[in-house]
Motif scaffolding. Structure first.
Motif, PDB file in Angstrom:
ATOM      1  N   LEU A 229      -7.642   2.594  -1.879  1.00 15.90           N
ATOM      2  CA  LEU A 229      -6.569   1.597  -1.926  1.00 15.90           C
ATOM      3  C   LEU A 229      -7.184   0.218  -2.140  1.00 15.90           C
ATOM      4  O   LEU A 229      -8.091  -0.173  -1.396  1.00 15.90           O
ATOM      5  CB  LEU A 229      -5.825   1.567  -0.590  1.00 15.90           C
ATOM      6  CG  LEU A 229      -4.524   2.325  -0.448  1.00 15.90           C
ATOM      7  CD1 LEU A 229      -4.050   2.250   1.003  1.00 15.90           C
ATOM      8  CD2 LEU A 229      -3.444   1.806  -1.382  1.00 15.90           C
TER       9      LEU A 229
ATOM     10  N   VAL B 148      -5.997   8.675   1.740  1.00 14.27           N
ATOM     11  CA  VAL B 148      -6.793   7.477   1.452  1.00 14.27           C
ATOM     12  C   VAL B 148      -8.187   7.632   2.063  1.00 14.27           C
ATOM     13  O   VAL B 148      -8.325   8.022   3.220  1.00 14.27           O
ATOM     14  CB  VAL B 148      -6.109   6.221   2.054  1.00 14.27           C
ATOM     15  CG1 VAL B 148      -7.001   4.997   1.908  1.00 14.27           C
ATOM     16  CG2 VAL B 148      -4.758   5.987   1.400  1.00 14.27           C
TER      17      VAL B 148
ATOM     18  N   LEU C 111       0.990   4.196  -2.830  1.00 12.16           N
ATOM     19  CA  LEU C 111       0.757   5.612  -2.480  1.00 12.16           C
ATOM     20  C   LEU C 111       1.926   6.475  -2.932  1.00 12.16           C
ATOM     21  O   LEU C 111       1.737   7.563  -3.491  1.00 12.16           O
ATOM     22  CB  LEU C 111       0.547   5.752  -0.964  1.00 12.16           C
ATOM     23  CG  LEU C 111      -0.821   5.274  -0.447  1.00 12.16           C
ATOM     24  CD1 LEU C 111      -0.811   5.111   1.069  1.00 12.16           C
ATOM     25  CD2 LEU C 111      -1.925   6.244  -0.871  1.00 12.16           C
TER      26      LEU C 111
ATOM     27  N   HIS D  80      -9.756   8.720  -3.474  1.00 13.26           N
ATOM     28  CA  HIS D  80      -8.577   7.845  -3.490  1.00 13.26           C
ATOM     29  C   HIS D  80      -8.877   6.559  -2.735  1.00 13.26           C
ATOM     30  O   HIS D  80      -9.120   6.599  -1.529  1.00 13.26           O
ATOM     31  CB  HIS D  80      -7.378   8.544  -2.839  1.00 13.26           C
ATOM     32  CG  HIS D  80      -7.028   9.833  -3.494  1.00 13.26           C
ATOM     33  ND1 HIS D  80      -6.961  11.029  -2.824  1.00 13.26           N
ATOM     34  CD2 HIS D  80      -6.751  10.116  -4.790  1.00 13.26           C
ATOM     35  CE1 HIS D  80      -6.656  11.989  -3.673  1.00 13.26           C
ATOM     36  NE2 HIS D  80      -6.532  11.469  -4.873  1.00 13.26           N
TER      37      HIS D  80
ATOM     38  N   ALA E  34       0.841  -1.208   0.000  1.00 14.04           N
ATOM     39  CA  ALA E  34       0.000   0.000   0.000  1.00 14.04           C
ATOM     40  C   ALA E  34       0.875   1.256   0.000  1.00 14.04           C
ATOM     41  O   ALA E  34       0.615   2.204  -0.764  1.00 14.04           O
ATOM     42  CB  ALA E  34      -0.915  -0.010   1.218  1.00 14.04           C
TER      43      ALA E  34
ATOM     44  N   VAL F  60      -3.610   2.341  -6.121  1.00  9.92           N
ATOM     45  CA  VAL F  60      -4.479   3.439  -5.697  1.00  9.92           C
ATOM     46  C   VAL F  60      -5.378   3.750  -6.887  1.00  9.92           C
ATOM     47  O   VAL F  60      -4.894   3.984  -7.996  1.00  9.92           O
ATOM     48  CB  VAL F  60      -3.678   4.713  -5.339  1.00  9.92           C
ATOM     49  CG1 VAL F  60      -4.631   5.818  -4.886  1.00  9.92           C
ATOM     50  CG2 VAL F  60      -2.654   4.413  -4.262  1.00  9.92           C
TER      51      VAL F  60
END
Ligand code: UT7
Length: 331
Positions: free
Chosen positions: A141, A74, A64, A139, A60, A171
């Motif tokens: 994830l 997020v 990002l 945004h 993650a 993302v």
């Protein structure tokens, strides 16, 4: 035109490599059999006590960083996965708490959920994220996280040679121009669910001494049956998604099929009649990493500059359920 697309991709795999030669010392198998029948040479496996949450967090963070965003931006976390870190809460909760999303517009109120849709989970989650973007999220994830080594029977040669651990994340946000997710086709043939299963640990067969002794917490699979369905399903889903996107298979720069078996990937390319050089492959180094396999392949292709802005990409998958699906993306 603005539409949902992928802003960044990241990946993480455990440090420990398990080679085919290592497996020769564990079950009655050979490097030759595994290489010829599956294309796998090695896979990454979590060491005892190593926490898979860390893989999800690292993937993650990579996504990002690639997107140029901080964790505080997020707004939603979706984790497609076939392994639960704990039965409750979902793995997303643990990843999210590790990401420390503290100061953003939603501060400590970022929602999350997991998706269990077999190895197609990543494609399913991407489609859910696409629709959530139309609902106002900016945004999102999507983190494919797998640690199937913890559900593998290391005495059963039919399955233990196949799987590997890892995580891959993207993302999802808004992109401009011709770019973005152009189409998606999701499907399932649920009557075929017995092909792939973990029998015990749910309400049907709660965990007990007997279920542990009978090995019912391990992943079980009818390999040959899955193989045949896989090729047909990924071909069908890809053709439908291409048709919906109004693009031809010749325009596609990269095909990214779920990495289950090199022979499945080759049969997929043959059935679609596409050049093998357009297929992204990482199964040789990671084995079948389930929901992580597609984002892992994407992350590698971006890193070594094979996958470039504007390329047309087809993602295709199949998995337990039996689920299948495909997405067409202008990168
Ligand atoms: O993400 C979705 C998850 N699963 C899949 O995608 C799996 C899809 N299926 C496959 O990839 C393949 O079916 C396998 C790799 C699982 C098996 O390959 P296969 O060519 O379908 O082999 P098979 O199951 O027909 O077995 C052939 C032989 C058998 O021996 P006999 O009965 O011919 O004497 C097996 O016992 O190979 C034997 N065998 C092995 N031998 C050495 C099975 N596993 C092994 C092994 N090492 N690891």
């Amino acid at each position: 035109m603005a539409r949902p697309g992928i802003l960044g991709v990241g990946a993480s795999v455990p440090e420990k490599r398990l080679t085919n030669h290592d497996l020769e010392g564990m079950v009655s198998t050979s490097d030759e059999w595994i290489t010829q029948r599956t294309g796998i040479r090695e896979r990454r496996i979590l060491r005892e006590g190593e926490d898979p949450t860390v893989l999800g967090i690292e993937a993650a963070q990579g996504a990002l960083t690639a997107a140029g965003l901080g964790a505080e931006e997020v707004e939603l976390v979706i984790t497609p996965s076939n392994v639960q870190i704990m039965p409750v809460p979902g793995s997303s909760a643990l990843i999210l708490s590790g990401l420390r999303v503290r100061d953003g517009p939603r501060a400590n109120h970022v929602p999350f959920f997991d998706i269990v849709a077999g190895c197609t989970g990543f494609i399913y989650a991407l489609e859910v994220a696409r629709h959530m973007l139309y609902g106002g999220y900016r945004h999102i994830l999507v983190i494919g996280l797998e640690a199937l080594s913890r559900f593998t029977n290391w005495q059963e040669r039919e399955t233990c040679v196949l799987f590997g651990d890892g995580a891959g994340a993207v993302v999802v946000g808004t992109v401009e121009g011709e770019r973005g997710i152009l189409s998606s086709y999701l499907a399932a043939e649920s009557a075929k669910w017995p092909l792939l299963q973990v029998e015990a640990g749910g309400t049907q067969l709660p965990a007990s001494r007997e279920t542990v002794a009978a090995g019912q917490h391990f992943l079980k699979m009818e390999g040959r049956g899955v193989f045949e369905e896989a090729v047909r399903m990924m071909e069908e889903a890809s053709l439908r998604a291409l048709e919906q996107a109004h693009v031809t298979k010749e325009e596609v720069a990269w095909y990214v099929p779920h990495q289950a078996n090199l022979r499945i990937l080759k049969a997929f390319a043959r059935r679609l009649n596409i050049p093998w050089s357009k297929v992204l492959v990482n199964i040789d180094r990671y084995g079948n990493t389930s929901t992580a396999s597609i984002p892992l392949a994407l992350a590698e292709a971006v890193r070594d500059n094979r996958l470039r802005k504007g390329d047309l990409v087809v993602l295709a998958g199949f998995g337990a359920g039996v689920t299948y699906g495909a997405s067409v993306i202008r990168w």
